[in-house]
Design a protein around this motif. Structure first.
Motif, mmCIF file in Angstrom:
data_model
loop_
_atom_site.group_PDB
_atom_site.id
_atom_site.type_symbol
_atom_site.label_atom_id
_atom_site.label_comp_id
_atom_site.label_asym_id
_atom_site.label_seq_id
_atom_site.Cartn_x
_atom_site.Cartn_y
_atom_site.Cartn_z
ATOM 1 N N THR A 346 0.830 -1.206 0.000
ATOM 2 C CA THR A 346 0.000 0.000 0.000
ATOM 3 C C THR A 346 0.862 1.252 0.000
ATOM 4 N N GLY A 347 1.950 1.234 0.794
ATOM 5 C CA GLY A 347 2.852 2.381 0.824
ATOM 6 C C GLY A 347 3.528 2.611 -0.509
ATOM 7 N N VAL A 348 3.971 1.532 -1.141
ATOM 8 C CA VAL A 348 4.605 1.652 -2.455
ATOM 9 C C VAL A 348 3.611 2.174 -3.488
ATOM 10 N N ARG A 349 2.385 1.666 -3.445
ATOM 11 C CA ARG A 349 1.357 2.119 -4.391
ATOM 12 C C ARG A 349 1.063 3.605 -4.226
ATOM 13 N N SER A 350 1.048 4.086 -2.981
ATOM 14 C CA SER A 350 0.766 5.511 -2.757
ATOM 15 C C SER A 350 1.856 6.396 -3.332
ATOM 16 N N ALA A 351 3.079 5.884 -3.377
ATOM 17 C CA ALA A 351 4.192 6.671 -3.920
ATOM 18 C C ALA A 351 4.337 6.513 -5.427
ATOM 19 N N HIS A 352 3.885 5.383 -5.948
ATOM 20 C CA HIS A 352 4.066 5.088 -7.381
ATOM 21 C C HIS A 352 2.746 4.589 -7.978
ATOM 22 N N PRO A 353 1.730 5.442 -8.025
ATOM 23 C CA PRO A 353 0.407 4.984 -8.465
ATOM 24 C C PRO A 353 0.350 4.506 -9.913
ATOM 25 N N ALA A 354 1.258 4.993 -10.757
ATOM 26 C CA ALA A 354 1.185 4.656 -12.176
ATOM 27 C C ALA A 354 2.127 3.510 -12.574
ATOM 28 N N ARG A 355 2.942 3.047 -11.639
ATOM 29 C CA ARG A 355 3.914 2.012 -11.984
ATOM 30 C C ARG A 355 3.364 0.614 -11.720
ATOM 31 N N ARG A 356 3.906 -0.348 -12.432
ATOM 32 C CA ARG A 356 3.507 -1.736 -12.231
ATOM 33 C C ARG A 356 4.352 -2.333 -11.104
ATOM 34 N N ILE A 357 3.677 -2.958 -10.151
ATOM 35 C CA ILE A 357 4.342 -3.493 -8.961
ATOM 36 C C ILE A 357 4.312 -5.018 -8.994
ATOM 37 N N TRP A 358 5.498 -5.618 -8.911
ATOM 38 C CA TRP A 358 5.643 -7.061 -8.768
ATOM 39 C C TRP A 358 5.870 -7.383 -7.288
ATOM 40 N N ALA A 359 5.182 -8.396 -6.791
ATOM 41 C CA ALA A 359 5.433 -8.905 -5.439
ATOM 42 C C ALA A 359 5.883 -10.358 -5.559
ATOM 43 N N ILE A 360 7.111 -10.624 -5.122
ATOM 44 C CA ILE A 360 7.628 -11.995 -5.087
ATOM 45 C C ILE A 360 7.746 -12.370 -3.614
ATOM 46 N N PHE A 361 6.867 -13.252 -3.168
ATOM 47 C CA PHE A 361 6.762 -13.559 -1.743
ATOM 48 C C PHE A 361 7.139 -15.007 -1.470
ATOM 49 N N GLU A 362 8.112 -15.182 -0.557
ATOM 50 C CA GLU A 362 8.523 -16.520 -0.134
ATOM 51 C C GLU A 362 7.927 -16.838 1.237
ATOM 52 N N PRO A 363 6.954 -17.754 1.331
ATOM 53 C CA PRO A 363 6.446 -18.169 2.646
ATOM 54 C C PRO A 363 7.526 -18.986 3.365
ATOM 55 N N LEU A 441 8.503 -1.934 -10.582
ATOM 56 C CA LEU A 441 9.118 -2.117 -9.273
ATOM 57 C C LEU A 441 8.933 -3.571 -8.864
ATOM 58 N N VAL A 442 10.032 -4.233 -8.525
ATOM 59 C CA VAL A 442 9.997 -5.633 -8.108
ATOM 60 C C VAL A 442 10.345 -5.685 -6.624
ATOM 61 N N ILE A 443 9.386 -6.143 -5.806
ATOM 62 C CA ILE A 443 9.581 -6.186 -4.356
ATOM 63 C C ILE A 443 9.656 -7.644 -3.928
ATOM 64 N N VAL A 444 10.827 -8.031 -3.440
ATOM 65 C CA VAL A 444 11.056 -9.397 -2.974
ATOM 66 C C VAL A 444 10.848 -9.413 -1.470
ATOM 67 N N MET A 445 9.908 -10.256 -1.000
ATOM 68 C CA MET A 445 9.542 -10.275 0.415
ATOM 69 C C MET A 445 9.811 -11.654 1.009
ATOM 70 N N SER A 446 10.716 -11.674 1.983
ATOM 71 C CA SER A 446 11.082 -12.915 2.656
ATOM 72 C C SER A 446 11.837 -12.569 3.923
ATOM 73 N N ASN A 447 11.740 -13.427 4.943
ATOM 74 C CA ASN A 447 12.564 -13.225 6.133
ATOM 75 C C ASN A 447 13.839 -14.060 6.087
ATOM 76 N N GLY A 448 14.152 -14.601 4.898
ATOM 77 C CA GLY A 448 15.383 -15.362 4.713
ATOM 78 C C GLY A 448 16.181 -14.845 3.537
#
Length: 467
Positions: A346-363, A441-448
């Motif tokens: 949500t924070g990234v979207r508020s700053a970059h409303p026109a950009r395409r956002i990738w979320a790569i999430f590792e459970p 924007l490619v956001i990689v989300m993991s705690n490892g």
């Protein structure tokens, strides 16, 4: 000077404490099964002796104290030697308390989300303002170029983790931290390997706030119902912070740019000043607001704190920009709980409303691997335009309790999100490097570590640009 040995020294918290004890003049050494960079390099630079593997002979007669990490359990050869010989031992939070906190004014930052960032912000504001605090962080703060600071002032700012303390003490670490000023940002269900349900977590936090002395200060996140409910369990002065009306400290008129968030602050309805933090989103404004409230309690002026916030350099692995290649920006983010993921996107979207956002999430964490959060992850990840999920990381959970990544992808697709299940890291890299376009924007989300996917993505995108 004490001779101290740490079992499991290469964990971030254990390594940090080892360095702090060494800085205080103690003879410090430790062992770990896998001694590897960057922690091994850091510890050697601090003059801490590292021993490879767990061996009974590492527990020598001259030791004054052995610190047992919470990842260490019965059967460990060194732990068994300590117990057989009745050598004095303690947990990580106990060694911190006994060597650093009894003589300090403890500022303990707690909550399910935002602890590391808020601790870093608070420690930095007090440092910038001349209070010369000591600081202990569960991450790398760029302003300190590390995870700790030894100061000469009265305050000790410490991240208060609700995770368990040791094999012999399953209570929360923060119950040992003697809070004089306590911050609770928020409370949600997490650490499912330790806590059976949300009520168990609520109980740990009730015990925590009950430790604040009557002349102390409790700061509660007003935008979180469970945090706010702690009011009735405290016997000290209470202030609240948040974005809504009624909070003691209220942030309002938020304005997000591509690199920062500006906001104004009121205290009890009266203007305090204008602030800007070089991070995105309302959740980071709440973190900054907690730090401002602590700074005011210590005696810092609004102008000093505003200047300090502008100079804050962030925390490694918290929306850390790892690089840009062929017009694609790659970020590393520690988010692994559904609320943290949703707030980040949500924070990234508020700053970059026109950009395409990738979320790569590792459970990967004990919580994120569980099916109980299936719907929450679907809601959180729907904030992105494209979502990629690998296989759940080495989970030993029964299949009926394990997060179903493929089902999650189906749920996201049904809500209109371009989502894919791609089990292997290299295949994810190939997909993103083939399909990402200039401005994404490619956001990689993991705690490892996630197989160093961030650098692999940048290398592949650079190779694409060279073709």
């Amino acid at each position: 000077m004490q001779r101290i040995h740490l079992i499991g020294i290469c964990g971030t918290a254990m390594g940090t404490v080892a360095a702090m004890l060494k800085a205080r003049g103690h003879d410090v050494r430790g062992s770990d099964q896998n001694v590897y960079p960057p922690m091994s390099d850091f510890l050697r630079q601090q003059g801490v002796t590292l021993l490879e593997g767990y061996r009974p002979e590492h527990i020598s007669p001259e030791l004054d104290m052995v610190v047992v990490g919470n990842a260490i359990s019965r059967g460990n050869p060194e732990l068994e030697e300590v117990l057989d010989r009745k050598i004095r031992y303690c947990s990580l939070p106990e060694i911190i308390r006994d060597h650093f906190l009894w003589g300090s004014r403890s500022v303990v930052i707690a909550g399910t989300h935002g602890k590391t960032t808020t601790t870093s912000l608070t420690g930095w504001l007090l440092t910038h303002g001349g209070a010369d605090p000591s600081v202990f962080i569960g991450g790398i703060a760029e302003n300190f170029e590390g995870s700790y600071r030894i100061g000469g002032g009265r305050e000790f700012v410490i991240e208060g983790d609700e995770y368990d303390s040791a094999f012999f003490d399953k209570t929360a670490k923060f119950l040992k931290y003697l809070p004089d000023i306590a911050v609770v940002n928020n409370i949600e269900f997490d650490h499912a390997d330790i806590y059976p349900d949300l009520d168990a977590i609520r109980l740990a936090f009730r015990r925590f706030v009950n430790l604040v002395p009557r002349r102390g200060l409790l700061l509660l996140g007003a935008d979180n119902a469970d945090a706010l409910a702690l009011k009735e369990f405290a016997r000290c002065r209470i202030e609240t912070f948040g974005l809504g009306n009624g909070a003691t400290w209220q942030a309002h008129d938020l304005a997000v740019s591509t690199t920062a968030t500006a906001f104004n602050v009121r205290r009890d309805g009266k203007p305090v000043g204008a602030f800007e933090v070089p991070m995105l989103g309302a959740y980071n404004v709440r973190n900054a607001l907690a730090a401002i409230a602590v700074g005011a309690a210590v005696g810092l002026s609004p102008d000093t704190m505003a200047e300090g916030l502008r100079k804050f350099r962030g925390v490694r692995r918290r929306m850390e920009h790892r690089g840009t290649a062929d017009g694609v920006m790659v970020y590393d983010d520690f988010a692994h709980h559904p609320t943290a993921i949703e707030e980040t996107l949500t924070g990234v979207r508020s700053a970059h409303p026109a950009r395409r956002i990738w979320a790569i999430f590792e459970p990967r964490s004990a919580t994120s691997c569980r099916r109980i959060f299936q719907e929450d992850f679907s809601r959180a990840l729907s904030k992105a335009d494209r979502v990629i999920l690998p296989a759940v990381f080495r989970s030993s959970l029964p299949e009926d309790q394990r997060l179903d990544a493929e089902q999650l992808v189906r749920e996201l697709k049904a809500s209109g999100v371009d989502a894919r299940f791609i089990p292997a890291t290299d295949a994810i890299v190939n997909t993103v490097s083939r399909e990402a376009r200039d401005g994404d924007l490619v956001i990689v989300m993991s705690n490892g570590g996630f197989d160093n996917i961030h650098q692999k993505l940048l290398d592949a995108l650079n190779a694409r640009a060279a073709r």
